[in-house]
Scaffold this motif. Structure first.
Motif, mmCIF file in Angstrom:
data_model
loop_
_atom_site.group_PDB
_atom_site.id
_atom_site.type_symbol
_atom_site.label_atom_id
_atom_site.label_comp_id
_atom_site.label_asym_id
_atom_site.label_seq_id
_atom_site.Cartn_x
_atom_site.Cartn_y
_atom_site.Cartn_z
ATOM 1 N N THR A 295 59.416 -19.546 -32.767
ATOM 2 C CA THR A 295 57.988 -19.553 -32.445
ATOM 3 C C THR A 295 57.792 -20.215 -31.094
ATOM 4 O O THR A 295 58.301 -21.311 -30.859
ATOM 5 C CB THR A 295 57.188 -20.313 -33.511
ATOM 6 O OG1 THR A 295 57.383 -19.703 -34.783
ATOM 7 C CG2 THR A 295 55.703 -20.325 -33.171
ATOM 8 N N LEU A 297 55.691 -22.271 -28.705
ATOM 9 C CA LEU A 297 54.637 -23.265 -28.847
ATOM 10 C C LEU A 297 54.045 -23.560 -27.473
ATOM 11 O O LEU A 297 54.746 -24.028 -26.571
ATOM 12 C CB LEU A 297 55.203 -24.545 -29.462
ATOM 13 C CG LEU A 297 56.007 -24.348 -30.763
ATOM 14 C CD1 LEU A 297 56.714 -25.640 -31.164
ATOM 15 C CD2 LEU A 297 55.099 -23.853 -31.890
ATOM 16 N N SER A 336 53.761 -34.241 -28.663
ATOM 17 C CA SER A 336 53.143 -33.556 -29.785
ATOM 18 C C SER A 336 53.325 -34.417 -31.026
ATOM 19 O O SER A 336 54.404 -34.964 -31.250
ATOM 20 C CB SER A 336 53.794 -32.186 -30.003
ATOM 21 O OG SER A 336 53.338 -31.600 -31.223
ATOM 22 N N ASP A 338 52.644 -33.095 -34.087
ATOM 23 C CA ASP A 338 52.740 -32.177 -35.225
ATOM 24 C C ASP A 338 53.851 -31.147 -35.002
ATOM 25 O O ASP A 338 53.655 -29.951 -35.212
ATOM 26 C CB ASP A 338 51.400 -31.497 -35.491
ATOM 27 C CG ASP A 338 50.831 -30.802 -34.251
ATOM 28 O OD1 ASP A 338 51.569 -30.657 -33.245
ATOM 29 O OD2 ASP A 338 49.652 -30.401 -34.290
ATOM 30 N N ASP A 341 53.068 -28.021 -32.566
ATOM 31 C CA ASP A 341 51.940 -27.098 -32.720
ATOM 32 C C ASP A 341 50.864 -27.354 -31.675
ATOM 33 O O ASP A 341 50.200 -26.421 -31.205
ATOM 34 C CB ASP A 341 51.339 -27.218 -34.122
ATOM 35 C CG ASP A 341 52.238 -26.615 -35.193
ATOM 36 O OD1 ASP A 341 53.033 -25.712 -34.859
ATOM 37 O OD2 ASP A 341 52.161 -27.057 -36.355
ATOM 38 N N HIS A 342 50.658 -28.623 -31.322
ATOM 39 C CA HIS A 342 49.684 -28.999 -30.299
ATOM 40 C C HIS A 342 50.326 -30.025 -29.372
ATOM 41 O O HIS A 342 51.065 -30.905 -29.831
ATOM 42 C CB HIS A 342 48.417 -29.597 -30.934
ATOM 43 C CG HIS A 342 47.751 -28.696 -31.917
ATOM 44 N ND1 HIS A 342 48.124 -28.655 -33.250
ATOM 45 C CD2 HIS A 342 46.746 -27.784 -31.764
ATOM 46 C CE1 HIS A 342 47.370 -27.761 -33.888
ATOM 47 N NE2 HIS A 342 46.533 -27.222 -33.010
#
Length: 362
Positions: A295, A297, A336, A338, A341-342
């Motif tokens: 993924t 990010l 980040s 998390d 994710d952010h």
């Protein structure tokens, strides 16, 4: 406990402290103006180490007591004389890691040229691991980004500290099961696309950019190679190349979750002479299934045009596996909370970043 980040840059050492959710405080820099090649807080006793590369003035190593900013210069690793001839000069301390919990004063250092050194007295004295230095295969090692080969990744097995694994650019992957007395070349399955096809799988000619192992499952290892992403489940003896990696299989940095060996992060880029993010968009890649899928990010990261490159020691994850940080060659620093994710930018104006390390526990 407030988390701390050590940021080694071309112009000094900066320490960021997490004071609350999304809140960070930066210290005044130590060694302002000096290139910091490596930084470490020893999780066993709190000792702090900073390695400098002062060019004409050579490599320097400093230690500070736990919680102190009073740095003491100590002897850096040094190649011994050969008869009346001086040994080669250490040009860079490229890796610095603690020994095991049962070795409270032991440190390991990797250098350019490709020397492995060990200290058993908190860095006061260093011994070249001659058994590796004199391996006949070393004649076939060669430089990657630097003119000379170097040791940049050292993985000490947490449950068996006589087991030491390391990666060399360019010299492949090696393992010792007796604390450095003897060595074996491992790394079967690594592939060097820059070599002729009949030599591409030669283990001694591989260019692993960074190798890490999962602390909770240390035989599960990851490599960000010059031309690929590789995974091992047998302590680095054999490797599987992951081919379904987008947008690029090139990069320098990799970090693995401390409890979950299937979760890892990478900083992809365009390879060779360009070495910039793909499409000038900065992302971090994450896999949670052992490399079956990835993924991209990007939430909170600059999406163009951005030309930030992340060096091999400039991506790290904390003990929880949730807090990540990475820095770039253009002085950007992101965190980040998390797992990527952010992202939050802590600074866009630091000097070029060489190393990012969380202060960790043992």
């Amino acid at each position: 406990m407030n988390q701390k980040l050590r940021i080694g840059t071309r112009k000094g050492l900066f320490i960021f402290e997490r004071t609350g959710h999304g809140q960070w405080r930066c210290s005044e820099p130590d060694f302002l103006g000096d290139p910091v090649s490596m930084a470490l807080r020893d999780p066993r006793n709190g000792d702090q180490y900073t390695a400098l590369n002062l060019g004409h003035f050579g490599v320097k190593l400093h230690r500070a007591e736990p919680g102190s900013r009073e740095w003491k210069e100590i002897e850096p690793p040094k190649f011994p004389k050969s008869g009346e001839e001086d040994g080669p000069a250490v040009e860079l301390i490229w890796e610095l890691v603690p020994g095991g919990a049962d070795q409270p004063a032991t440190l390991w250092a990797g250098t350019i040229p490709g020397g492995l050194f060990k200290s058993t007295d908190r860095g006061e004295n260093w011994t070249l691991i001659d058994s590796l230095w004199r391996r006949p295969e070393r004649e076939n090692w060669f430089g990657g980004g630097y003119d000379k080969p170097g040791i940049h990744s050292i993985c000490v097995h947490p449950n068996n500290t006589r087991c030491v694994r390391l990666a060399i650019s360019c010299g492949g992957v090696w393992e010792s099961l007796d604390a450095g007395d003897t060595w074996a070349q491992t790394g079967q399955g690594l592939r060097a696309a820059f070599l002729p096809p009949d030599q591409a799988y030669n283990p001694v000619s591989q260019d692993p950019h960074r190798m890490v192992s999962c602390p909770a499952s240390p035989d599960h290892m990851w490599i960000q190679h010059h031309n690929g992403v590789f995974r091992s489940e047998d302590g680095g003896h054999s490797w599987t190349e992951l081919t379904d990696v987008s947008p690029s299989v090139f990069g320098f940095a990799v970090a693995v979750h401390p409890q979950d060996p299937n979760t890892a992060w990478f900083a992809p880029a365009i390879k060779d002479e360009r070495r910039v993010p793909v499409d000038a968009k900065l992302i971090i890649n994450r896999t949670r299934d052992g490399g079956k899928s990835f993924t991209a990010l990007s939430n909170g990261l600059p999406q163009g045009p951005a030309y930030d490159l992340t060096y091999r020691h400039s991506l790290d994850v904390d003990d929880s596996g949730d807090l990540l940080a990475f820095g770039s060659t253009t002085g950007g620093l992101w965190v980040s909370e998390d797992q990527g994710d952010h992202w939050q930018c802590l600074s866009a104006h630091l000097p070029p970043i060489y190393v990012v390390r969380f202060d960790k526990q043992f």
